[in-house]
Design an enzyme around this catalytic site. Structure first.
Site, PDB file in Angstrom:
ATOM      1  N   SER A   2       2.913   1.497   9.288  1.00 55.07           N
ATOM      2  CA  SER A   2       3.605   2.597   9.972  1.00 55.07           C
ATOM      3  C   SER A   2       2.589   3.619  10.467  1.00 55.07           C
ATOM      4  O   SER A   2       1.508   3.775   9.866  1.00 55.07           O
ATOM      5  CB  SER A   2       4.578   3.288   9.008  1.00 55.07           C
ATOM      6  OG  SER A   2       5.092   4.485   9.574  1.00 55.07           O
ATOM      7  N   TYR A  41       6.191   7.126   1.094  1.00 56.69           N
ATOM      8  CA  TYR A  41       6.230   6.162   2.194  1.00 56.69           C
ATOM      9  C   TYR A  41       4.857   6.078   2.862  1.00 56.69           C
ATOM     10  O   TYR A  41       4.321   4.983   3.087  1.00 56.69           O
ATOM     11  CB  TYR A  41       7.294   6.586   3.205  1.00 56.69           C
ATOM     12  CG  TYR A  41       7.493   5.621   4.340  1.00 56.69           C
ATOM     13  CD1 TYR A  41       8.286   4.491   4.189  1.00 56.69           C
ATOM     14  CD2 TYR A  41       6.905   5.845   5.581  1.00 56.69           C
ATOM     15  CE1 TYR A  41       8.475   3.599   5.236  1.00 56.69           C
ATOM     16  CE2 TYR A  41       7.089   4.967   6.637  1.00 56.69           C
ATOM     17  CZ  TYR A  41       7.873   3.847   6.458  1.00 56.69           C
ATOM     18  OH  TYR A  41       8.056   2.973   7.504  1.00 56.69           O
ATOM     19  N   LYS A  65       2.336   2.761   2.956  1.00 55.18           N
ATOM     20  CA  LYS A  65       1.941   2.105   4.201  1.00 55.18           C
ATOM     21  C   LYS A  65       0.433   2.173   4.431  1.00 55.18           C
ATOM     22  O   LYS A  65      -0.173   1.206   4.914  1.00 55.18           O
ATOM     23  CB  LYS A  65       2.693   2.736   5.380  1.00 55.18           C
ATOM     24  CG  LYS A  65       4.200   2.488   5.343  1.00 55.18           C
ATOM     25  CD  LYS A  65       4.541   1.015   5.368  1.00 55.18           C
ATOM     26  CE  LYS A  65       6.024   0.757   5.532  1.00 55.18           C
ATOM     27  NZ  LYS A  65       6.352  -0.678   5.588  1.00 55.18           N
TER      28      LYS A  65
END
Length: 242
Positions: A134, A147, A151
């Site tokens: 991401s 998150y 990633k």
């Protein structure tokens, strides 16, 4: 980009990017093994693809992830799409939130890649892994603490995979989408006050659709990308460049 006669395992295939990727690769001739935790999603996907195999598994459970990969069997390609998010800031982070995100976004991808690579090496080598990361691994977005860490960690791990697996003819790449219009993204970006300024930072003037990402996955798996390994492709409409 014809994948006839080749097989691909797609994790997180029930929804979003994983579903679009499975569908596109099936359209281009691949035999798809779709892994997801929801049977109804997989049933609908197999019907849309007109075939393929479906495996129900909760990849946040390491043992279940290994069992799913064993059931999938040897394959030419692996696409790690399984992912989740828990919107928490640094000050609000909980142990449960951290574990949920890391178990699915990072650990499951490492386990699936490990089992895939072991099977490929036993079969003589070759093949490719694409890990969906991401742009959150490059830019700091509020409430994306775990998150972003997951990633960025997966992208770093991809470089290690490329180094270790290269001698066996196995390529490993990361693909970093911008905001992609999935159910998961909607929870984070549905507020126009938040999404508007973010979208304005994209030279193409929009967020990504799942099909945009799926086509990039197909490119990385194809023979046109045989010299690409250890790298990350940003599918971001120019966001990181300006």
């Amino acid at each position: 980009m014809d994948f006839s006669g080749q097989s691909v395992i797609v994790t997180g295939a029930g929804k979003g990017i994983g579903r679009a990727t499975a569908r596109l690769l099936a359209e281009r001739g691949a035999e798809v093994v779709a892994i997801s935790r929801t049977q109804s999603d997989l049933d609908a996907l197999v019907a849309e693809m007109g075939g393929g195999r479906a495996i129900v598994a909760d990849l946040s459970d390491g043992k279940a992830a290994r069992e799913a990969m064993a059931e999938a069997g040897p394959s030419d390609f692996l696409v790690n799409c399984a992912g989740t998010n828990v919107l928490q800031s640094l000050l609000d982070m909980t142990d449960d939130g951290y574990d949920t995100v890391m178990d699915i976004n990072l650990r499951s991808a490492l386990i699936c890649s490990q089992e895939f690579a072991r099977a490929r090496i036993a079969a003589g080598g070759g093949g490719a892994i694409v890990n969906i990361t991401s742009i959150a691994g490059y830019r700091g977005f509020p409430d994306h603490l775990c998150y972003a860490a997951s990633k960025a960690g997966l992208e770093a791990a991809t470089r290690v995979m490329a180094k270790e697996l290269g001698p066996h003819g196995i390529r490993a790449m990361a693909l970093a989408p911008t905001v992609t219009m999935t159910e998961l993204a909607a929870a984070a970006w549905e507020d126009p006050a938040k999404s508007g300024p973010m979208m304005a930072r994209h030279p193409v003037g929009r967020f990504a659709e799942v099909e945009d990402v799926a086509r990039a996955v197909a490119l990385l798996l194809s023979e046109d990308a045989v010299m690409l390994t250890g790298s990350s492709l940003a599918v971001d409409g120019g966001f990181l460049s300006v």
